[in-house]
Scaffold this motif. Structure first.
Motif, PDB file in Angstrom:
ATOM      1  N   MET A   1       0.795  -1.022  -0.065  1.00  0.00           N
ATOM      2  CA  MET A   1      -0.044  -0.169  -0.038  1.00  0.00           C
ATOM      3  C   MET A   1       0.962   1.227  -0.010  1.00  0.00           C
ATOM      4  O   MET A   1       0.755   2.114  -0.749  1.00  0.00           O
ATOM      5  CB  MET A   1      -0.948   0.176   1.262  1.00  0.00           C
ATOM      6  N   PHE A   2       1.933   1.344   0.935  1.00  0.00           N
ATOM      7  CA  PHE A   2       2.688   2.381   0.826  1.00  0.00           C
ATOM      8  C   PHE A   2       3.897   2.268   0.404  1.00  0.00           C
ATOM      9  O   PHE A   2       5.197   2.598   0.833  1.00  0.00           O
ATOM     10  CB  PHE A   2       3.040   2.968   2.400  1.00  0.00           C
ATOM     11  N   ASP A   3       4.150   1.322  -0.771  1.00  0.00           N
ATOM     12  CA  ASP A   3       5.464   1.201  -1.309  1.00  0.00           C
ATOM     13  C   ASP A   3       6.035   2.541  -2.024  1.00  0.00           C
ATOM     14  O   ASP A   3       7.509   2.263  -2.263  1.00  0.00           O
ATOM     15  CB  ASP A   3       5.299   0.056  -2.511  1.00  0.00           C
ATOM     16  N   TRP A   4       5.302   3.435  -2.156  1.00  0.00           N
ATOM     17  CA  TRP A   4       5.934   4.598  -2.940  1.00  0.00           C
ATOM     18  C   TRP A   4       6.652   5.607  -1.962  1.00  0.00           C
ATOM     19  O   TRP A   4       7.440   6.297  -2.451  1.00  0.00           O
ATOM     20  CB  TRP A   4       4.964   5.266  -3.533  1.00  0.00           C
ATOM     21  N   ILE A   5       6.333   5.360  -0.664  1.00  0.00           N
ATOM     22  CA  ILE A   5       7.030   6.227   0.244  1.00  0.00           C
ATOM     23  C   ILE A   5       8.565   6.440   0.290  1.00  0.00           C
ATOM     24  O   ILE A   5       9.097   7.330   0.012  1.00  0.00           O
ATOM     25  CB  ILE A   5       6.532   5.843   1.699  1.00  0.00           C
ATOM     26  N   PRO A   6       9.414   5.164   0.091  1.00  0.00           N
ATOM     27  CA  PRO A   6      10.610   5.259   0.130  1.00  0.00           C
ATOM     28  C   PRO A   6      11.339   5.843  -1.300  1.00  0.00           C
ATOM     29  O   PRO A   6      12.438   6.616  -1.249  1.00  0.00           O
ATOM     30  CB  PRO A   6      11.180   3.541   0.218  1.00  0.00           C
ATOM     31  N   ILE A   7      10.378   5.816  -2.334  1.00  0.00           N
ATOM     32  CA  ILE A   7      10.934   6.184  -3.578  1.00  0.00           C
ATOM     33  C   ILE A   7      10.838   7.764  -3.712  1.00  0.00           C
ATOM     34  O   ILE A   7      11.601   8.445  -3.644  1.00  0.00           O
ATOM     35  CB  ILE A   7      10.192   5.694  -4.757  1.00  0.00           C
ATOM     36  N   VAL A   8       9.743   8.356  -2.996  1.00  0.00           N
ATOM     37  CA  VAL A   8       9.458   9.575  -2.855  1.00  0.00           C
ATOM     38  C   VAL A   8      10.517  10.293  -1.918  1.00  0.00           C
ATOM     39  O   VAL A   8      10.957  11.326  -2.205  1.00  0.00           O
ATOM     40  CB  VAL A   8       7.901   9.861  -2.496  1.00  0.00           C
ATOM     41  N   PHE A   9      10.521   9.686  -0.746  1.00  0.00           N
ATOM     42  CA  PHE A   9      11.519  10.380   0.235  1.00  0.00           C
ATOM     43  C   PHE A   9      13.053  10.248  -0.041  1.00  0.00           C
ATOM     44  O   PHE A   9      13.989  10.983   0.189  1.00  0.00           O
ATOM     45  CB  PHE A   9      11.330   9.602   1.592  1.00  0.00           C
ATOM     46  N   GLY A  10      13.432   9.000  -0.937  1.00  0.00           N
ATOM     47  CA  GLY A  10      14.636   8.917  -1.356  1.00  0.00           C
ATOM     48  C   GLY A  10      14.900   9.790  -2.553  1.00  0.00           C
ATOM     49  O   GLY A  10      15.994  10.345  -2.609  1.00  0.00           O
ATOM     50  N   THR A  11      14.000  10.320  -3.360  1.00  0.00           N
ATOM     51  CA  THR A  11      14.205  11.269  -4.440  1.00  0.00           C
ATOM     52  C   THR A  11      14.232  12.492  -3.905  1.00  0.00           C
ATOM     53  O   THR A  11      15.351  13.434  -4.286  1.00  0.00           O
ATOM     54  CB  THR A  11      13.036  11.138  -5.352  1.00  0.00           C
ATOM     55  N   PHE A  12      13.534  12.991  -2.793  1.00  0.00           N
ATOM     56  CA  PHE A  12      13.605  14.342  -2.140  1.00  0.00           C
ATOM     57  C   PHE A  12      14.958  14.397  -1.680  1.00  0.00           C
ATOM     58  O   PHE A  12      15.535  15.532  -1.524  1.00  0.00           O
ATOM     59  CB  PHE A  12      12.621  14.335  -1.049  1.00  0.00           C
ATOM     60  N   LYS A  13      15.403  13.383  -0.791  1.00  0.00           N
ATOM     61  CA  LYS A  13      16.638  13.172  -0.089  1.00  0.00           C
ATOM     62  C   LYS A  13      17.741  13.674  -1.148  1.00  0.00           C
ATOM     63  O   LYS A  13      18.747  14.464  -1.063  1.00  0.00           O
ATOM     64  CB  LYS A  13      17.014  11.886   0.588  1.00  0.00           C
ATOM     65  N   ALA A  14      17.978  12.860  -2.412  1.00  0.00           N
ATOM     66  CA  ALA A  14      18.897  12.862  -3.324  1.00  0.00           C
ATOM     67  C   ALA A  14      18.839  14.423  -3.839  1.00  0.00           C
ATOM     68  O   ALA A  14      19.800  15.245  -4.068  1.00  0.00           O
ATOM     69  CB  ALA A  14      18.555  11.963  -4.337  1.00  0.00           C
ATOM     70  N   LEU A  15      17.642  14.742  -4.174  1.00  0.00           N
ATOM     71  CA  LEU A  15      17.489  16.371  -5.038  1.00  0.00           C
ATOM     72  C   LEU A  15      17.949  17.387  -3.728  1.00  0.00           C
ATOM     73  O   LEU A  15      18.657  18.292  -4.008  1.00  0.00           O
ATOM     74  CB  LEU A  15      15.973  16.682  -5.027  1.00  0.00           C
ATOM     75  N   ALA A  16      17.663  17.147  -2.518  1.00  0.00           N
ATOM     76  CA  ALA A  16      18.025  18.264  -1.453  1.00  0.00           C
ATOM     77  C   ALA A  16      19.587  18.120  -1.154  1.00  0.00           C
ATOM     78  O   ALA A  16      20.188  19.212  -1.173  1.00  0.00           O
ATOM     79  CB  ALA A  16      17.453  17.935  -0.210  1.00  0.00           C
TER      80      ALA A  16
END
Length: 77
Positions: A1-16
């Motif tokens: 259900m929440f499989d997208w959370i690590p992808i979004v947070f990982g992408t945000f971390k990489a961009l930041a």
């Protein structure tokens, strides 16, 4: 259900982190072009290193004293 959370947070971390690294490198490059005095830079770096070592020593002594106060076994086998 929440499989997208690590992808979004990982992408945000990489961009930041990427953005911060870019601006940090740009700032240091611009500071280097100013032509600051090398002696002042070395003196400031030495002071920062000395303060870091003193803080590290103080933290180590505090940790050792706290461990002894709590009764932890600090002996090597």
């Amino acid at each position: 259900m929440f499989d997208w959370i690590p992808i979004v947070f990982g992408t945000f971390k990489a961009l930041a982190l990427g953005t911060c690294m870019f601006f940090a490198i740009k700032w240091h490059y611009d500071q280097g072009k100013k032509g600051t005095d090398k002696r002042a830079v070395l003196r400031a770096g030495g002071k920062v290193a000395a303060v870091f070592m003193l803080v590290l020593l103080g933290l180590g002594l505090f940790t050792f004293a706290l461990a002894r106060m709590l009764g932890l076994d600090l002996s090597f086998p």
